[in-house]
Design an enzyme around this catalytic site. Structure first.
Site, short mmCIF file in Angstrom:
data_model
loop_
_atom_site.label_atom_id
_atom_site.label_comp_id
_atom_site.label_asym_id
_atom_site.label_seq_id
_atom_site.Cartn_x
_atom_site.Cartn_y
_atom_site.Cartn_z
N HIS A 1 71.93 -16.61 78.20
CA HIS A 1 71.90 -16.99 76.78
C HIS A 1 73.00 -16.21 76.07
O HIS A 1 72.86 -15.02 75.80
CB HIS A 1 70.53 -16.63 76.16
CG HIS A 1 70.42 -17.00 74.72
ND1 HIS A 1 69.30 -17.59 74.19
CD2 HIS A 1 71.29 -16.89 73.68
CE1 HIS A 1 69.47 -17.80 72.90
NE2 HIS A 1 70.68 -17.39 72.57
N HIS B 1 76.42 -16.53 73.10
CA HIS B 1 77.20 -17.27 72.11
C HIS B 1 78.67 -16.84 72.19
O HIS B 1 78.94 -15.64 72.11
CB HIS B 1 76.69 -16.97 70.69
CG HIS B 1 75.26 -17.37 70.49
ND1 HIS B 1 74.90 -18.62 70.04
CD2 HIS B 1 74.10 -16.70 70.71
CE1 HIS B 1 73.57 -18.70 69.96
NE2 HIS B 1 73.07 -17.55 70.37
N LYS C 1 68.98 -27.29 74.66
CA LYS C 1 68.47 -26.21 73.83
C LYS C 1 67.75 -26.78 72.62
O LYS C 1 68.29 -27.60 71.89
CB LYS C 1 69.66 -25.35 73.37
CG LYS C 1 69.34 -24.31 72.32
CD LYS C 1 68.67 -23.09 72.91
CE LYS C 1 68.19 -22.14 71.82
NZ LYS C 1 68.78 -20.82 71.92
N HIS D 1 64.33 -21.86 71.37
CA HIS D 1 64.25 -20.81 70.35
C HIS D 1 62.86 -20.96 69.73
O HIS D 1 62.62 -21.84 68.92
CB HIS D 1 65.35 -20.99 69.30
CG HIS D 1 65.35 -19.90 68.26
ND1 HIS D 1 66.41 -19.03 68.07
CD2 HIS D 1 64.40 -19.51 67.37
CE1 HIS D 1 66.11 -18.17 67.12
NE2 HIS D 1 64.90 -18.45 66.66
N HIS E 1 64.79 -15.18 74.35
CA HIS E 1 64.75 -13.93 73.57
C HIS E 1 63.35 -13.63 73.02
O HIS E 1 63.16 -13.55 71.81
CB HIS E 1 65.80 -13.92 72.45
CG HIS E 1 65.98 -15.18 71.67
ND1 HIS E 1 64.95 -15.88 71.12
CD2 HIS E 1 67.10 -15.87 71.35
CE1 HIS E 1 65.41 -16.93 70.49
NE2 HIS E 1 66.71 -16.96 70.63
N ASP F 1 71.67 -13.13 74.22
CA ASP F 1 71.83 -13.60 72.85
C ASP F 1 72.94 -12.84 72.13
O ASP F 1 72.90 -12.68 70.91
CB ASP F 1 70.51 -13.52 72.06
CG ASP F 1 70.52 -14.44 70.83
OD1 ASP F 1 71.44 -15.28 70.73
OD2 ASP F 1 69.63 -14.30 69.98
O1 DOR Z 1 70.48 -13.68 66.00
C1 DOR Z 1 70.80 -14.78 66.38
N1 DOR Z 1 72.08 -15.18 66.34
N2 DOR Z 1 69.85 -15.61 66.82
C2 DOR Z 1 70.11 -16.89 67.11
O2 DOR Z 1 69.21 -17.60 67.46
C3 DOR Z 1 71.47 -17.44 66.93
C4 DOR Z 1 72.49 -16.39 66.97
C5 DOR Z 1 73.84 -16.84 66.45
O3 DOR Z 1 74.29 -17.92 66.80
O4 DOR Z 1 74.46 -16.07 65.70
ZN ZN Z 2 71.03 -17.31 70.58
#
Ligand code: DOR
Ligand code: ZN
Length: 336
Positions: free
Chosen positions: A14, A16, A97, A134, A174, A244
């Site tokens: 997971h 980004h 997702k 999520h 998470h 995450d």
């Molecule tokens: O804290 C987070 N940031 N939780 C999420 O679910 C998305 C993520 C983000 O994309 O910044």
């Molecule tokens: Zn995330």
């Protein structure tokens, strides 16, 4: 006392990495943190909702780091028909997702009614795609719902999916609460959960007033953190790394209404080794980062190894415009 630790290259299920300049800045840091394979989240702008977009996103990431193994997942939305799911399976896309609408960064196009997607879940079971969730309901003050109880209140939705689609593999992402850990432990083998390093460290006091520790779902009570620590210490194959790691520029964090997200990927294994040692389960780290997740996702074992050594590691104050987790602190373990 252990002085060095050699592990297979880690999997992060997971992560980004954003788009454009931010993507080009953060992708080279992933393998620096000891991660060789990652499942990248689709909450881009616009979100990743087609097979073609997912493959193009993977190619864009791999053009920055050709040695990174990139797994992709589609953003659950009305465009995902049965036909798209079947093509996604054929194209090697890993999952879908589910973002409940309005619960986190770029979830405004997320799902308002999970029940409306039963055909998609059936197709996913057939195609072997994994559903990543999520798991939070939207806050609703009139019903006494807020960020502190939003996760346990979502669990009945997961329970229903598991009952109706027993062949569907589901990852509750998470997890932050004792309730979610207990749910995953008692559910069937097709339910697993990811855990972040920051949720193993933090409680609510650590993010209230400290924007760099603010993320969604928020870190909860001490007893919740204790349940997460017990889950990783148990070595249960149902729990594995999904960091995450979520980069936001400094000015989007250091402001009155900061974005949710903690940036951990450049030092993923040093953070984890430091944390697992503090909680007394360093011997469980290899399974958590490179065994449990790949078995659940049914992907190949990593061929390369990484070594950590006991040497102070100063966490930089920033990586470009992004402030990392525990900036300015010193970790007990460094990458060799
Ligand atoms: O804290 C987070 N940031 N939780 C999420 O679910 C998305 C993520 C983000 O994309 O910044
Ligand atoms: Zn995330």
């Amino acid at each position: 006392m252990l002085e060095s630790l050699t592990l297979p290259l880690a999997d992060d299920f997971h992560l980004h990495v954003r788009q454009g300049a931010m993507l080009r800045d953060v992708v080279p840091l992933i393998r620096q943190g000891g991660v060789g394979r990652c499942l990248v989240m689709p909450n881009t702008v616009p979100p990743i909702t087609s097979v073609e977009q997912a493959l193009a996103y993977r190619d864009e990431i791999q053009s920055v780091d050709p040695d990174l193994d990139v797994l992709t997942t589609l953003y659950l939305c009305p465009e995902l028909t049965r036909d798209v799911i079947m093509r996604a399976g054929d194209a090697g896309i890993t999952g879908v997702k589910l973002y409940p609408r309005g619960v986190t960064t770029h979830s405004d196009l997320g799902v308002a009614d999970v029940g409306a997607y039963d055909e998609v879940f059936a197709a996913m079971s057939e195609a072997g795609l994994v559903l990543e969730i999520h798991g939070e309901v939207q806050s609703d003050a009139d019903r006494d719902i807020c960020v502190m109880n939003a996760e346990p209140l979502f669990l009945p939705v997961v329970e229903r999916l598991h009952r109706h689609f027993p062949a569907l593999r589901i990852v509750l992402e998470h997890v932050t609460t004792a309730e979610a850990v207990a749910f995953v432990e008692r559910a069937g083998e097709r339910i697993a959960a990811t855990i972040t390093v920051h949720h193993l460290d933090l409680i609510v006091d650590d993010w209230a007033g400290q924007n760099h520790n603010f993320c969604k779902p928020v870190a909860k009570y001490p007893h919740d953190r204790a349940a997460l620590r017990a889950a990783v210490s148990s070595g249960s194959p149902k729990f594995f790394l999904g960091s995450d790691s979520a980069p936001h520029p400094r000015d989007a964090k250091e402001c009155a209404v900061g974005c949710a997200g903690v940036f951990t990927s450049p030092l993923m294994l040093p953070y984890l080794a430091d944390c697992f040692e503090r909680i007394g389960c360093l011997e469980k780290l290899a399974a958590f980062v490179s065994e449990n997740g790949r078995r659940f996702y049914d992907v190949l074992e990593s061929r390369d190894c990484v070594t950590l050594e006991r040497r102070p590691c100063d966490v930089p104050k920033a990586y470009g415009s992004v402030v990392p987790y525990r900036a300015g602190e010193t970790l007990a373990w460094s990458m060799v």
